[in-house]
Scaffold this active site. Structure first.
Site, mmCIF file in Angstrom:
data_model
loop_
_atom_site.group_PDB
_atom_site.id
_atom_site.type_symbol
_atom_site.label_atom_id
_atom_site.label_comp_id
_atom_site.label_asym_id
_atom_site.label_seq_id
_atom_site.Cartn_x
_atom_site.Cartn_y
_atom_site.Cartn_z
ATOM 1 N N GLU A 48 0.838 -1.218 0.000
ATOM 2 C CA GLU A 48 0.000 0.000 0.000
ATOM 3 C C GLU A 48 0.866 1.259 0.000
ATOM 4 O O GLU A 48 0.604 2.199 -0.753
ATOM 5 C CB GLU A 48 -0.907 0.032 1.239
ATOM 6 C CG GLU A 48 -1.886 -1.129 1.369
ATOM 7 C CD GLU A 48 -2.976 -1.131 0.311
ATOM 8 O OE1 GLU A 48 -3.065 -0.170 -0.475
ATOM 9 O OE2 GLU A 48 -3.737 -2.113 0.253
ATOM 10 N N ASN A 52 1.169 3.990 -3.062
ATOM 11 C CA ASN A 52 0.895 5.422 -2.879
ATOM 12 C C ASN A 52 2.038 6.270 -3.435
ATOM 13 O O ASN A 52 1.812 7.286 -4.089
ATOM 14 C CB ASN A 52 0.728 5.743 -1.388
ATOM 15 C CG ASN A 52 -0.693 5.513 -0.912
ATOM 16 O OD1 ASN A 52 -1.590 5.236 -1.700
ATOM 17 N ND2 ASN A 52 -0.898 5.632 0.393
ATOM 18 N N ARG A 106 -9.539 3.812 -7.795
ATOM 19 C CA ARG A 106 -8.843 3.632 -6.525
ATOM 20 C C ARG A 106 -9.887 3.589 -5.418
ATOM 21 O O ARG A 106 -10.829 4.367 -5.411
ATOM 22 C CB ARG A 106 -7.860 4.784 -6.249
ATOM 23 C CG ARG A 106 -6.800 4.999 -7.319
ATOM 24 C CD ARG A 106 -5.888 3.836 -7.526
ATOM 25 N NE ARG A 106 -5.300 3.375 -6.275
ATOM 26 C CZ ARG A 106 -4.742 2.185 -6.111
ATOM 27 N NH1 ARG A 106 -4.722 1.328 -7.113
ATOM 28 N NH2 ARG A 106 -4.234 1.851 -4.952
#
Lengths: 149, 115
Positions: A48, A52, A106
């Site tokens: 994650e 990002n 997303r």
């Protein structure tokens, strides 16, 4: 907490490197003899944070993502660092379902997943300078057979 | 890193997603599933995740997007074979509230055909 081992990794912000990054951190964390579930938690949180950095921090301008891993007696500290565009409002970005890129499908659950799967998380960001995500995972039955040097 | 194998049973598409579903492979999954769903005679979809080894939040968007597509044609999306890790992601994201989770293919097919 006393740091017993440390590693640093740097790679280009390409999506192909997401799997590479999480596998490296998982292999490093394996020294603490974590459960499969703990390994899956760490891999997911790293994935994650790296995603990002790739999607948001560097967006159209590729750069390097750095990971620093530090082991201590009963856990691991993982720092995911970029020198990208930074987050304007960290508190807002960490809200569940918040996404600045809804057109990319997303889910806006990245930080929520990191918070759920790790024990501690801190996000420091400066506009135009970059973002550092620091996460801590405690390994419940850490059982290192090798004595630290 | 990601493999998608599909077959149809009546108006239901059964898709096995194998490998790892992250931001990198989500794009591949999305394109492949959308191309399969271009066949408008398909109403429902069942995803077999028993060979999906890893999924992060990028996968959530893939399933929500396909759920929306199927809802537009009054169809349903069901899933089975989730390991504990993937189930946890489905639960924290609320995905399990809109996509029913079953134990196996047979239950999935029965479940999504219930009115």
């Amino acid at each position: 907490m006393k740091i017993t081992n440390e590693m640093r990794l740097e790679f280009l912000s390409k999506s192909q490197n997401e799997a590479f990054a999480r596998v490296v951190v998982a292999a490093f964390a394996a020294q603490l003899d974590p459960t499969l579930e703990e390994i899956a938690d760490i891999k997911t949180a790293v994935s994650e944070a790296v995603t990002n950095a790739i999607i948001h921090a560097y967006d159209q301008n590729p750069g390097y993502v750095e990971i620093i891993g530090q082991l201590f007696d009963n856990g691991i500290i993982v720092q995911v660092i970029d020198r990208g565009k930074g987050i304007k409002d960290v508190k807002e970005a960490m809200q569940p379902l918040y996404t600045s890129k809804p057109e990319l499908e997303r889910s806006g659950m990245g930080f929520t997943v990191m918070e759920t799967f790790m024990d501690e998380i801190e996000v420091i960001s400066s506009l135009g300078e970059g973002t550092k995500v620091t996460m801590v995972k405690y390994i419940k039955n850490s059982n290192r057979t090798e004595k630290p040097r | 890193m990601l493999d998608i194998i599909s077959h149809r049973q009546g108006d239901t598409l059964i898709v096995s997603i194998k490998g790892e579903l992250d931001h990198h492979t989500a794009e591949i999954a999305r394109d492949r599933l959308d191309s399969l769903l271009e066949d408008k005679s398909l109403k429902n979809m069942v995803v077999d995740l028993s060979h999906l080894k890893f999924m992060d939040s990028s996968g959530i968007g893939v399933f929500i997007g396909r759920y929306k597509k199927l809802s537009e044609r009054m169809g349903k999306l069901g899933a089975y074979g989730l390991n504990n890790h993937i189930r946890k992601i489905w639960e924290i994201s609320g995905l399990h509230r809109i996509i029913d989770i079953y134990d196996n293919l047979e239950e999935s097919l029965n479940g999504i055909q219930e009115v």
